[in-house]
Design an enzyme around this catalytic site. Structure first.
Site, PDB file in Angstrom:
ATOM      1  N   CYS A   1      34.949  11.853  58.721  1.00  0.00           N
ATOM      2  CA  CYS A   1      35.481  10.818  59.629  1.00  0.00           C
ATOM      3  C   CYS A   1      36.861  10.363  59.168  1.00  0.00           C
ATOM      4  O   CYS A   1      37.019   9.849  58.061  1.00  0.00           O
ATOM      5  CB  CYS A   1      34.519   9.620  59.683  1.00  0.00           C
ATOM      6  SG  CYS A   1      35.197   8.290  60.678  1.00  0.00           S
TER       7      CYS A   1
ATOM      8  N   ASP B   1      23.456   5.405  80.935  1.00  0.00           N
ATOM      9  CA  ASP B   1      24.447   4.681  80.140  1.00  0.00           C
ATOM     10  C   ASP B   1      25.045   3.566  80.995  1.00  0.00           C
ATOM     11  O   ASP B   1      26.208   3.210  80.838  1.00  0.00           O
ATOM     12  CB  ASP B   1      25.555   5.668  79.684  1.00  0.00           C
ATOM     13  CG  ASP B   1      26.244   5.206  78.418  1.00  0.00           C
ATOM     14  OD1 ASP B   1      25.773   4.232  77.805  1.00  0.00           O
ATOM     15  OD2 ASP B   1      27.262   5.817  78.052  1.00  0.00           O
TER      16      ASP B   1
ATOM     17  N   CYS C   1      36.603  10.850  70.235  1.00  0.00           N
ATOM     18  CA  CYS C   1      36.738  11.702  69.052  1.00  0.00           C
ATOM     19  C   CYS C   1      35.433  12.474  68.910  1.00  0.00           C
ATOM     20  O   CYS C   1      34.360  11.935  69.160  1.00  0.00           O
ATOM     21  CB  CYS C   1      36.978  10.807  67.838  1.00  0.00           C
ATOM     22  SG  CYS C   1      36.756  11.609  66.237  1.00  0.00           S
TER      23      CYS C   1
ATOM     24  N   CYS D   1      32.800  13.924  64.108  1.00  0.00           N
ATOM     25  CA  CYS D   1      31.508  13.842  63.406  1.00  0.00           C
ATOM     26  C   CYS D   1      30.429  14.669  64.117  1.00  0.00           C
ATOM     27  O   CYS D   1      29.336  14.862  63.581  1.00  0.00           O
ATOM     28  CB  CYS D   1      31.075  12.398  63.195  1.00  0.00           C
ATOM     29  SG  CYS D   1      30.921  11.419  64.677  1.00  0.00           S
TER      30      CYS D   1
HETATM   31  S1  SF4 Z   1      23.176  16.923  59.830  1.00  0.00           S
HETATM   32 FE1  SF4 Z   1      24.863  16.235  61.163  1.00  0.00          FE
HETATM   33  S2  SF4 Z   1      24.421  14.073  61.552  1.00  0.00           S
HETATM   34 FE2  SF4 Z   1      23.169  14.706  59.800  1.00  0.00          FE
HETATM   35  S3  SF4 Z   1      24.420  14.174  58.021  1.00  0.00           S
HETATM   36 FE3  SF4 Z   1      24.877  16.305  58.508  1.00  0.00          FE
HETATM   37  S4  SF4 Z   1      26.673  16.188  59.845  1.00  0.00           S
HETATM   38 FE4  SF4 Z   1      25.773  14.156  59.793  1.00  0.00          FE
HETATM   39  S1  SF4 Z   2      33.772   9.667  66.489  1.00  0.00           S
HETATM   40 FE1  SF4 Z   2      32.834   9.982  64.463  1.00  0.00          FE
HETATM   41  S2  SF4 Z   2      34.397  11.041  63.234  1.00  0.00           S
HETATM   42 FE2  SF4 Z   2      35.427  10.173  65.022  1.00  0.00          FE
HETATM   43  S3  SF4 Z   2      36.183   8.207  64.292  1.00  0.00           S
HETATM   44 FE3  SF4 Z   2      34.187   7.825  65.262  1.00  0.00          FE
HETATM   45  S4  SF4 Z   2      32.730   7.923  63.598  1.00  0.00           S
HETATM   46 FE4  SF4 Z   2      34.617   8.842  62.859  1.00  0.00          FE
END
Ligand code: SF4
Ligand code: SF4
Length: 395
Positions: free
Chosen positions: A207, A138, A250, A253
Site C-alpha cells: 500500500c 452498494d 486504487c 492491494c
Molecule cells: S492473501 Fe491477499 S488479502 Fe490476504 S494478506 Fe495476502 S495479499 Fe492481503
Molecule cells: S486501495 Fe489498497 S493499496 Fe490502494 S491506497 Fe487503499 S488500501 Fe492502499
C-alpha cells in the site's frame, strides 16, 4: 422456514441469471458489525458519514421485518493488465492515469440492481406466501461484505475485502433483503468460514499510503480510493506524492494478492473499459481488439489510439474536461461519484506526479492547461494545479 432445497434452488437460479456466486444468510448480528462501530469511533471513516448510519448495525436495522439476506456476486475481472503490471511509458509519452478496474465499464450499481430485480421476480413466482424484498447494490445501509462472508462466499482478507477462493476479490456484491425465512447456505458448524490469508501480508506492504494500521484494519483517510473519490476538499499535501497517477480509486492491494493471480476473467462486455471518440460518444472496444492483450500491447494501444479510454486515460484529457463534458461522458459510470471537481483535482495531482519532462511532446500543452486551471474559481482545483506546476516546471 424455507427448506434446504429452496436455498439450493435460489443459488442455482441466481447463477442462471448470470451471477457467479450466491449464498443465503439469516439477518443476524455478526462480530464484524461490532468491530465496525469501533472502527468508526476511531475516526477511520473520515468524511464517509453514511457509514455511521445506525441502520447499518444489523440486518434488522437495514430493513425491519427482515429474516434473510441473499447475497449475489458478479465477477468484473476483465482481461487487461493490473496497475502493478503496466510497463513504464516512454519518456516523451503523454502522461496517463489509473482508474480502478471496477469503474472502467458500466456503473456496477445499475448492472447489479437489474439482475437482483430479476432474481426477486423469480422468487415471487416460486414462493406462494406473500413476502417483502428490498434490493441493495452498494446502495443501502448494509455491510454487504460481512453478510457475504457468513453466506459462504469467502472470507474478509487482511486488505479488508471479501476474497473468494476461486474468484479472488474482483467481485461486485449485491443483496436481496427479504422477510422470507430461508435456510442458510452454510450450516452453523461451518461458521465462521476459514481465513485463507495465512502469513501473507503483501497487500499491507504494497500500500503506497500505508493505509493499513494493522492487518484487517484500514484507516480509510489514508486510502487512495477515499482520497480520490470520497474526499471533497484538497488531498492532504503529505499524501499527494503517494497517490501517484491514480485518478479514481486504487487497485494495488488487490493486484498484489496471490488469490487474484489466477482469478478467472469475465467475458462481460459491460465491464470492459469505455472508450470515447472525438465527439465524446461512448463506444466499447471490440473483443477481438482488446481480449488477450499483453500488458505491453495494451499500453501501446492506449498510447497510439486517437480515442480516449478509461484504461490508462490521458491525464490531459481528464484535467481539461468541463462540467458539461464530465456529465455527458460519465453518465451511467461509477466515476460520476467523484464529481467533476474531484476528477479534475485528481488529474492535476496525477500530472504533478507524472514526471513529465520539458522535452516531452505534451509538456507545453500541459503546463498551459495547469496554468489556466490554477486561476480557476474553484479553490481546490486552483491549488491542486499550482501544486502540479510546482512539481513539473523548471524553477
Ligand atoms: S492473501 Fe491477499 S488479502 Fe490476504 S494478506 Fe495476502 S495479499 Fe492481503
Ligand atoms: S486501495 Fe489498497 S493499496 Fe490502494 S491506497 Fe487503499 S488500501 Fe492502499
Amino acid at each position: 422456514m424455507g427448506t434446504w432445497s429452496d436455498t439450493v434452488w435460489i443459488e442455482s437460479r441466481a447463477k442462471e441469471l448470470g451471477f457467479d456466486l450466491c449464498g443465503v444468510v439469516p439477518a443476524g448480528k455478526f462480530p464484524e458489525l461490532e468491530h465496525t462501530e469501533e472502527w468508526l469511533a476511531r475516526g477511520y471513516a473520515g468524511e464517509m458519514q453514511y457509514l455511521s448510519d445506525p441502520r447499518r448495525r444489523s440486518g434488522e436495522g437495514a430493513f425491519p421485518g427482515i429474516r434473510s439476506v441473499i447475497i449475489c456476486a458478479l465477477n468484473y475481472n476483465t482481461d487487461l493488465p493490473k496497475s502493478t503490471g503496466v510497463p513504464h511509458l516512454p519518456q516523451n509519452a503523454e502522461p496517463r492515469g489509473w482508474i480502478s478496474r471496477y469503474a472502467w465499464g458500466d456503473d456496477y450499481h445499475e448492472v447489479l440492481k437489474e439482475r437482483l430485480h430479476e432474481l426477486t421476480a423469480v422468487l415471487r413466482e416460486h414462493f406462494i406466501e406473500p413476502f417483502e424484498a428490498r434490493v441493495y447494490a452498494d446502495t443501502g445501509p448494509l455491510h454487504e461484505r460481512i453478510f457475504a462472508k457468513y453466506a459462504g462466499l469467502g472470507w474478509l482478507g487482511k486488505n479488508t475485502l471479501l476474497l473468494n477462493q476461486r474468484l479472488g476479490s474482483w467481485i461486485f456484491l449485491g443483496a436481496i433483503l427479504t422477510t422470507l425465512d430461508l435456510s442458510p447456505s452454510l450450516e452453523e458448524s461451518a461458521l465462521p468460514p476459514p481465513d485463507l490469508c495465512g502469513s501473507c501480508r503483501r497487500c499491507i506492504d504494497a500500500c503506497p499510503t500505508q493505509a493499513f494500521v494493522e492487518p484487517y484494519v484500514m484507516d480509510a483517510r489514508r486510502c487512495i480510493s477515499y482520497l480520490t473519490i470520497e474526499l471533497r476538499g484538497p488531498i492532504p499535501e503529505e499524501l499527494r506524492e503517494s497517490v501517484g497517477t491514480h485518478v479514481f480509486g486504487c487497485d494495488i492491494c488487490q493486484d498484489v494478492c496471490p488469490w487474484n493471480r489466477r482469478a478467472p476473467t469475465t467475458p462481460r462486455e459491460e465491464f470492459r473499459p469505455r472508450t470515447f471518440g472525438s465527439s465524446a460518444e461512448t463506444a466499447r472496444p471490440k473483443s477481438e481488439e482488446s481480449s488477450g492483450l499483453s500488458s505491453r500491447q495494451a499500453q501501446q494501444d492506449a498510447s497510439d489510439s486517437s480515442e480516449e479510454s478509461l484504461f490508462l486515460p490521458r491525464l490531459e484529457w481528464l484535467a481539461a474536461l468541463d462540467e458539461t463534458d464530465f456529465r455527458r461522458i460519465f453518465r451511467g459510470s461509477a466515476i460520476k461519484r467523484t464529481k467533476w471537481r474531484g476528477l479534475v483535482r485528481n488529474a492535476c495531482i496525477a500530472l504533478g506526479n507524472s514526471e513529465i519532462q520539458p522535452g516531452a511532446r505534451a509538456y507545453h500543452r500541459i503546463t498551459e492547461l495547469l496554468q489556466r486551471l490554477s486561476t480557476s474559481q474553484d479553490s481546490v482545483i486552483a491549488e491542486s494545479a499550482l501544486w502540479a506546476l510546482s512539481r513539473i516546471q523548471i524553477q
